[in-house]
Design a protein around this motif. Structure first.
Motif, PDB file in Angstrom:
ATOM      1  N   ILE A  81       0.772  -1.454  -0.001  1.00  0.00           N
ATOM      2  CA  ILE A  81      -0.158  -0.056  -0.067  1.00  0.00           C
ATOM      3  C   ILE A  81       0.760   1.243  -0.099  1.00  0.00           C
ATOM      4  O   ILE A  81       1.709   1.478   0.656  1.00  0.00           O
ATOM      5  N   ILE A 139     -12.606   1.180   8.641  1.00  0.00           N
ATOM      6  CA  ILE A 139     -12.714  -0.054   8.169  1.00  0.00           C
ATOM      7  C   ILE A 139     -11.491  -1.044   8.844  1.00  0.00           C
ATOM      8  O   ILE A 139     -11.839  -1.969   9.218  1.00  0.00           O
ATOM      9  N   CYS A 140     -10.430  -0.315   9.220  1.00  0.00           N
ATOM     10  CA  CYS A 140      -9.361  -1.059   9.554  1.00  0.00           C
ATOM     11  C   CYS A 140      -9.487  -1.351  11.167  1.00  0.00           C
ATOM     12  O   CYS A 140      -9.504  -2.528  11.574  1.00  0.00           O
ATOM     13  N   GLN A 155     -11.751  -4.906  10.197  1.00  0.00           N
ATOM     14  CA  GLN A 155     -10.536  -5.876   9.941  1.00  0.00           C
ATOM     15  C   GLN A 155     -10.089  -5.946  11.452  1.00  0.00           C
ATOM     16  O   GLN A 155      -9.312  -7.127  11.805  1.00  0.00           O
ATOM     17  N   VAL A 166      -4.996   0.063  12.316  1.00  0.00           N
ATOM     18  CA  VAL A 166      -3.518   0.760  12.002  1.00  0.00           C
ATOM     19  C   VAL A 166      -3.654   2.431  11.804  1.00  0.00           C
ATOM     20  O   VAL A 166      -2.989   3.025  12.624  1.00  0.00           O
ATOM     21  N   TRP A 167      -4.829   2.580  11.107  1.00  0.00           N
ATOM     22  CA  TRP A 167      -4.710   4.199  11.126  1.00  0.00           C
ATOM     23  C   TRP A 167      -5.434   4.892  12.223  1.00  0.00           C
ATOM     24  O   TRP A 167      -6.325   4.401  12.652  1.00  0.00           O
ATOM     25  N   CYS A 193      -0.230  -3.503  10.024  1.00  0.00           N
ATOM     26  CA  CYS A 193      -0.958  -3.911   8.779  1.00  0.00           C
ATOM     27  C   CYS A 193      -1.001  -4.999   8.408  1.00  0.00           C
ATOM     28  O   CYS A 193       0.218  -5.776   8.211  1.00  0.00           O
ATOM     29  N   ILE A 194      -1.824  -5.789   8.159  1.00  0.00           N
ATOM     30  CA  ILE A 194      -2.066  -7.255   7.359  1.00  0.00           C
ATOM     31  C   ILE A 194      -2.096  -7.214   5.913  1.00  0.00           C
ATOM     32  O   ILE A 194      -2.205  -8.300   5.413  1.00  0.00           O
ATOM     33  N   ASN A 195      -2.015  -5.810   5.370  1.00  0.00           N
ATOM     34  CA  ASN A 195      -1.839  -5.702   3.802  1.00  0.00           C
ATOM     35  C   ASN A 195      -3.047  -6.066   3.065  1.00  0.00           C
ATOM     36  O   ASN A 195      -3.139  -6.500   1.923  1.00  0.00           O
ATOM     37  N   CYS A 196      -4.239  -6.193   3.842  1.00  0.00           N
ATOM     38  CA  CYS A 196      -5.580  -6.621   3.181  1.00  0.00           C
ATOM     39  C   CYS A 196      -6.104  -5.952   1.943  1.00  0.00           C
ATOM     40  O   CYS A 196      -6.765  -6.277   1.049  1.00  0.00           O
ATOM     41  N   GLY A 197      -5.670  -4.468   2.197  1.00  0.00           N
ATOM     42  CA  GLY A 197      -6.156  -3.819   0.938  1.00  0.00           C
ATOM     43  C   GLY A 197      -7.466  -3.075   1.172  1.00  0.00           C
ATOM     44  O   GLY A 197      -8.033  -2.234   0.408  1.00  0.00           O
ATOM     45  N   GLN A 198      -8.260  -3.238   2.538  1.00  0.00           N
ATOM     46  CA  GLN A 198      -9.760  -2.735   2.783  1.00  0.00           C
ATOM     47  C   GLN A 198      -9.672  -1.493   2.525  1.00  0.00           C
ATOM     48  O   GLN A 198     -10.516  -0.854   2.223  1.00  0.00           O
ATOM     49  N   CYS A 199      -8.611  -0.785   3.124  1.00  0.00           N
ATOM     50  CA  CYS A 199      -8.583   0.691   3.498  1.00  0.00           C
ATOM     51  C   CYS A 199      -8.326   1.306   2.042  1.00  0.00           C
ATOM     52  O   CYS A 199      -9.159   2.409   1.790  1.00  0.00           O
TER      53      CYS A 199
HETATM   54  S1  SF4 Z   1      -4.252  -2.753   4.606  1.00  0.00           S
HETATM   55 FE1  SF4 Z   1      -5.788  -3.698   5.988  1.00  0.00          FE
HETATM   56  S2  SF4 Z   1      -4.678  -3.862   7.867  1.00  0.00           S
HETATM   57 FE2  SF4 Z   1      -3.523  -2.692   6.400  1.00  0.00          FE
HETATM   58  S3  SF4 Z   1      -4.211  -0.355   7.094  1.00  0.00           S
HETATM   59 FE3  SF4 Z   1      -5.555  -0.912   5.311  1.00  0.00          FE
HETATM   60  S4  SF4 Z   1      -7.455  -1.815   6.201  1.00  0.00           S
HETATM   61 FE4  SF4 Z   1      -5.502  -1.879   7.951  1.00  0.00          FE
END
Ligand code: SF4
Ligand code: SF4
Ligand code: SF4
Ligand code: FES
Length: 468
Positions: free
Chosen positions: A139, A155-156, A160, A164-165, A189-195
């Motif tokens: 990201i 969302i984080c 999730q 993080v943020w 951060c688990i790198n999920c990309g939801q943000c």
């Molecule tokens: S990628 Fe996922 S875990 Fe990382 S900051 Fe975004 S929502 Fe949070």
């Protein structure tokens, strides 16, 4: 609570909608929003969703509940003036370089500025030049484009469970930072990309450096460049090229050959291997009565989440590699021998639906003798960019089949791309083996479910979003 409200002169029933915004949208009346998401808490930060309510004045529709008898206007002159001013203020504090922005074309701020005819700003622009955070493999955060909607924060934290943020400072100095104001790569951060998925503009985007690495490998005559494609991007790429939700696998394979890939394989092959491995691991654990329930290890976001927040569960996580990493390993360790080349002369590219796969590929345990099993991971959007840069007209491509060997795969591997698919594949395999079934075993209750408990086998699998 139920009742009727009048919106723009139209009498509309409402039942359990929590806000005027939802009532209006259900009735086919759109209202612009930047900080609202129906599955997250409501903060009413951006004020773009304002409506005019009789005897209440201008209010944010996302944070105002409908009351029986309310009279609402969503597009009065006053409403539109407020919305324009909100947009102008946001843009005045924004790096408006749309031509170099990843979000261009998919940006809500850009769309609304066009929709409301914002051509000139009445407010002076604030010059901003904050450093990008591109420390993460998955990201990139561009603070100059952040409009402080807070969707990433929510969302984080709320969906999730990572958190993080967060906001730092107040007033005009407010900004979004990763926890402890550290680079994202050093956070949880688990790198999920939801943000990235919820960010309404270009402040968060996927780290796309892999595209240049792929081009460099394709132009290197010493490299054999091999691509594997996960199940999920096949339909998503069709949407990206305006073909709708259709399976474009055969065109995708043809296009990758045109771009210059030497071999194109189907990750479904190793999804089947994962099913066999995880199923046998599960049956072994049932026999020994150890480390149950079993959790899948296919999702690198989930694995990192467990490592950081639930280390007590790590013995319950399958020891199998994900299909992406199994394929990388098969290619670098076995297929190179078949071709008579060294592992360092093969460059393996994955096309995956999730940013966490970029992080997974660079985990040190997936490196052998200093060579990564998977060298570069492209998301669906990045794969589309590769095609565009290569000047390929996607819908004019002739169909083509995957390379052999490793083109044989089952439908069980394909459904890894659907939520609950891994669990269904494993249950099909286990049930087939235990029941000594001949032919196909159908399991109909797993897809889309968040948690399934099957007492007979003491199996509980946390269903992850579709991926591979
Ligand atoms: S990628 Fe996922 S875990 Fe990382 S900051 Fe975004 S929502 Fe949070
Ligand atoms: S975030 Fe949107 S408005 Fe801002 S530069 Fe990118 S595309 Fe343009
Ligand atoms: S990074 Fe994106 S989602 Fe997060 S606050 Fe800024 S604009 Fe909103
Ligand atoms: S969408 Fe309602 S205040 Fe932002």
């Amino acid at each position: 609570m139920s009742g009727k409200i009048t919106i723009n002169g139209q009498l509309i029933d409402f039942t359990d909608e929590k806000n005027i915004l939802a009532v209006a949208r259900n009735a086919g009346i759109d209202i612009p929003t930047l900080c609202y998401h129906p599955e997250l808490s409501v903060v009413g930060a951006c004020r773009l969703c304002v409506v005019e309510i009789e005897r209440m004045g201008v209010q944010a529709s996302c944070s105002t509940a409908p009351i029986d008898g309310m009279v609402v206007f969503t597009n009065s002159g006053r409403v539109n003036r407020v919305r324009k001013m909100v947009l102008e203020l946001l843009l005045a504090n924004h790096d408006r370089e749309c031509t170099t922005c990843d979000a261009s074309g998919a940006c809500k701020l850009q769309k609304y500025a066009n929709d409301y005819g914002i051509k000139r700003l009445r407010f002076p622009s604030r010059s901003q030049c904050e450093a990008l955070d591109n420390s993460s493999l998955s990201i990139v955060r561009d603070p100059n484009k952040c409009i402080l909607c807070g969707l990433c924060v929510r969302i984080c934290k709320e969906k999730q469970g990572v958190g993080v943020w967060d906001f730092k400072n107040r007033g005009s100095r407010t900004e979004i930072v990763a926890a402890m104001d550290q680079p994202l790569a050093e956070s949880a951060c688990i790198n999920c990309g939801q943000c990235i998925a919820v960010c309404p503009c270009g402040a968060l985007s996927s780290n796309s450096t892999a595209i240049d690495e792929v081009w460099a490998a394709l132009r290197d005559p010493k490299k054999t460049v091999v691509c594997q494609i996960a199940p999920a991007p096949r339909a998503a790429l069709g949407e990206e090229f305006g073909l709708g939700s259709v399976d474009v696998t055969a065109k995708l394979v043809a296009g990758l050959r045109k771009v210059g890939f030497d071999k194109v394989f189907d990750t479904v092959f190793t999804a089947d291997m994962t099913t066999i491995e995880e199923s046998n691991e599960f049956l072994g654990r049932v026999t020994e009565g150890k480390n149950l329930p079993l959790f899948t290890s296919c999702c690198p976001g989930w694995v990192k989440y467990a490592e950081q927040f639930h280390p007590e569960l790590l013995n319950n996580v399958s020891t199998c590699r994900s299909p992406q990493q199994m394929f990388g390993s098969v290619l670098k360790k076995k297929y190179t021998q078949d071709l008579g080349i060294k592992a360092e002369d093969m460059f393996v590219v994955s096309i995956m639906p999730c940013t966490a796969k970029k992080y997974e590929a660079k985990r040190p345990e997936f490196m052998t003798d200093g060579v990564y099993d998977v060298d570069a991971v492209l998301t669906t959007v990045e794969a589309a960019r590769l095609f565009r840069e290569a000047g390929i007209i996607f819908d004019s491509l002739e169909d083509s089949a995957f390379d052999q060997p490793m083109e044989q795969a089952t439908g069980s591997g394909v459904i890894f791309g659907a939520t609950g698919g891994v669990m269904e594949s494993v249950i099909r395999y286990v049930a087939g083996k235990l029941l000594n079934a001949q032919g196909r075993v159908d399991v109909e209750f797993t897809r889309g479910m968040m948690i399934q408990r099957l007492p007979a086998y003491r199996l509980m699998i946390l269903t992850k979003p579709g991926c591979c």
